[in-house]
Motif scaffolding. Structure first.
Motif, PDB file in Angstrom:
ATOM      1  N   TRP A 177     -35.276  24.060  32.116  1.00 24.78           N
ATOM      2  CA  TRP A 177     -35.576  22.626  32.079  1.00 24.78           C
ATOM      3  C   TRP A 177     -36.757  22.352  31.149  1.00 24.78           C
ATOM      4  O   TRP A 177     -36.717  21.433  30.331  1.00 24.78           O
ATOM      5  CB  TRP A 177     -35.837  22.037  33.467  1.00 24.78           C
ATOM      6  CG  TRP A 177     -36.258  20.620  33.278  1.00 24.78           C
ATOM      7  CD1 TRP A 177     -37.499  20.087  33.412  1.00 24.78           C
ATOM      8  CD2 TRP A 177     -35.434  19.565  32.762  1.00 24.78           C
ATOM      9  NE1 TRP A 177     -37.493  18.768  33.019  1.00 24.78           N
ATOM     10  CE2 TRP A 177     -36.235  18.427  32.613  1.00 24.78           C
ATOM     11  CE3 TRP A 177     -34.085  19.474  32.400  1.00 24.78           C
ATOM     12  CZ2 TRP A 177     -35.743  17.217  32.142  1.00 24.78           C
ATOM     13  CZ3 TRP A 177     -33.606  18.279  31.928  1.00 24.78           C
ATOM     14  CH2 TRP A 177     -34.431  17.163  31.805  1.00 24.78           C
ATOM     15  N   PHE A 178     -37.809  23.149  31.239  1.00 24.36           N
ATOM     16  CA  PHE A 178     -38.968  22.908  30.393  1.00 24.36           C
ATOM     17  C   PHE A 178     -38.656  23.188  28.917  1.00 24.36           C
ATOM     18  O   PHE A 178     -39.232  22.554  28.034  1.00 24.36           O
ATOM     19  CB  PHE A 178     -40.200  23.651  30.909  1.00 24.36           C
ATOM     20  CG  PHE A 178     -40.698  23.054  32.207  1.00 24.36           C
ATOM     21  CD1 PHE A 178     -41.073  21.717  32.276  1.00 24.36           C
ATOM     22  CD2 PHE A 178     -40.761  23.808  33.362  1.00 24.36           C
ATOM     23  CE1 PHE A 178     -41.505  21.145  33.461  1.00 24.36           C
ATOM     24  CE2 PHE A 178     -41.191  23.246  34.558  1.00 24.36           C
ATOM     25  CZ  PHE A 178     -41.564  21.916  34.610  1.00 24.36           C
ATOM     26  N   THR A 230     -35.833  26.518  36.049  1.00 23.77           N
ATOM     27  CA  THR A 230     -37.075  25.797  35.781  1.00 23.77           C
ATOM     28  C   THR A 230     -37.518  26.027  34.340  1.00 23.77           C
ATOM     29  O   THR A 230     -37.867  25.079  33.631  1.00 23.77           O
ATOM     30  CB  THR A 230     -38.174  26.238  36.769  1.00 23.77           C
ATOM     31  OG1 THR A 230     -37.689  26.072  38.106  1.00 23.77           O
ATOM     32  CG2 THR A 230     -39.443  25.418  36.585  1.00 23.77           C
ATOM     33  N   LYS A 231     -37.487  27.273  33.902  1.00 26.07           N
ATOM     34  CA  LYS A 231     -37.854  27.566  32.506  1.00 26.07           C
ATOM     35  C   LYS A 231     -36.904  26.866  31.541  1.00 26.07           C
ATOM     36  O   LYS A 231     -37.319  26.362  30.500  1.00 26.07           O
ATOM     37  CB  LYS A 231     -37.837  29.071  32.260  1.00 26.07           C
ATOM     38  CG  LYS A 231     -38.976  29.791  32.927  1.00 26.07           C
ATOM     39  CD  LYS A 231     -38.925  31.270  32.628  1.00 26.07           C
ATOM     40  CE  LYS A 231     -40.072  31.968  33.316  1.00 26.07           C
ATOM     41  NZ  LYS A 231     -40.108  33.392  33.016  1.00 26.07           N
ATOM     42  N   CYS A 281     -39.172  20.455  38.862  1.00 22.27           N
ATOM     43  CA  CYS A 281     -39.168  19.828  37.539  1.00 22.27           C
ATOM     44  C   CYS A 281     -39.950  18.514  37.469  1.00 22.27           C
ATOM     45  O   CYS A 281     -40.132  17.982  36.377  1.00 22.27           O
ATOM     46  CB  CYS A 281     -37.729  19.579  37.084  1.00 22.27           C
ATOM     47  SG  CYS A 281     -36.770  21.096  36.953  1.00 22.27           S
ATOM     48  N   GLU A 332     -37.089  19.928  27.819  1.00 19.55           N
ATOM     49  CA  GLU A 332     -38.135  18.926  27.566  1.00 19.55           C
ATOM     50  C   GLU A 332     -38.815  19.187  26.222  1.00 19.55           C
ATOM     51  O   GLU A 332     -39.046  18.254  25.454  1.00 19.55           O
ATOM     52  CB  GLU A 332     -39.183  18.950  28.682  1.00 19.55           C
ATOM     53  CG  GLU A 332     -38.735  18.307  29.962  1.00 19.55           C
ATOM     54  CD  GLU A 332     -39.845  18.237  31.000  1.00 19.55           C
ATOM     55  OE1 GLU A 332     -41.002  18.640  30.717  1.00 19.55           O
ATOM     56  OE2 GLU A 332     -39.543  17.781  32.112  1.00 19.55           O
ATOM     57  N   SER A 344     -47.262  15.639  31.205  1.00 17.75           N
ATOM     58  CA  SER A 344     -46.008  16.344  31.500  1.00 17.75           C
ATOM     59  C   SER A 344     -45.450  17.017  30.252  1.00 17.75           C
ATOM     60  O   SER A 344     -44.757  18.014  30.338  1.00 17.75           O
ATOM     61  CB  SER A 344     -44.969  15.404  32.122  1.00 17.75           C
ATOM     62  OG  SER A 344     -44.589  14.387  31.242  1.00 17.75           O
TER      63      SER A 344
END
Length: 183
Positions: free
Chosen positions: A108-109, A105-106, A140, A112, A180
């Motif tokens: 993925w961000f 998750t970290k 996500c 982004e 987002s």
């Protein structure tokens, strides 16, 4: 508390290592879902050499290593279309030693944040990969927008990719908004 996840460019000589790690991640997913399968390679889901070649060396390809404490813990292969802002995730993985720790998750961000001009992210994942589906939807913020199968190639109907004749995939999208991007 886990250390920050950063992205580092992949050097030419690291691409084959990343390819092998992607292959290992696919095989682990297949074995987790189909433990009795004698030859998962014959299932048709494993990317071909041509798939890897196009993803890793394409004109719009961007390959990044996911780094934590100076060590590669995974990678991502993206197709970045600067003109449209519609970008695709070809491959995204963390090493199995990083699973279950919130690192994905970290990561993925971090992806982004590294590509703030993205308007829409798109990716595909096989129908049986429940862990991936949970991750993309619940962690996500992606939405499932299509289910591709033999009778419906969806947005790929014009493409000559036989994978959609042989296997079933979900297509996901994440439309980026100001909110987002600030998460």
């Amino acid at each position: 508390m886990t250390a920050e996840i950063t992205l580092a460019p992949a050097l030419q000589e690291e691409l084959m290592i990343i390819k092998k790690e992607i292959q290992d991640a696919f095989m682990k997913g297949l074995h987790d879902c189909f433990p009795d399968a004698e030859d998962p390679l014959k299932m048709g889901i494993v990317p071909s050499e041509e798939d890897y070649k196009q993803s890793l060396f394409g004109k719009q390809s961007v390959v990044r290593q996911l780094m934590q404490d100076g060590k590669r813990i995974g990678g991502v292969v993206l197709q970045i279309d600067e003109k449209s802002g519609r970008n695709e995730v070809d491959f995204f993985y963390t090493l199995s030693s990083a699973h279950g720790k919130g690192i994905g998750t970290k990561a993925w961000f971090a992806i982004e944040a590294a590509f703030p001009e993205t308007k829409v992210w798109e990716l595909y994942t096989p129908y049986f990969e429940k862990r991936n589906i949970h991750f993309y939807v619940n962690k996500c913020g992606f939405k499932i927008v299509e289910f591709n199968h033999k009778g419906y190639a969806g947005s790929n109907e014009e493409a000559e990719d036989p994978i959609f004749d042989e296997f079933e995939f979900f297509r996901f999208e994440k439309v980026m908004t100001k909110v987002s991007r600030d998460v």
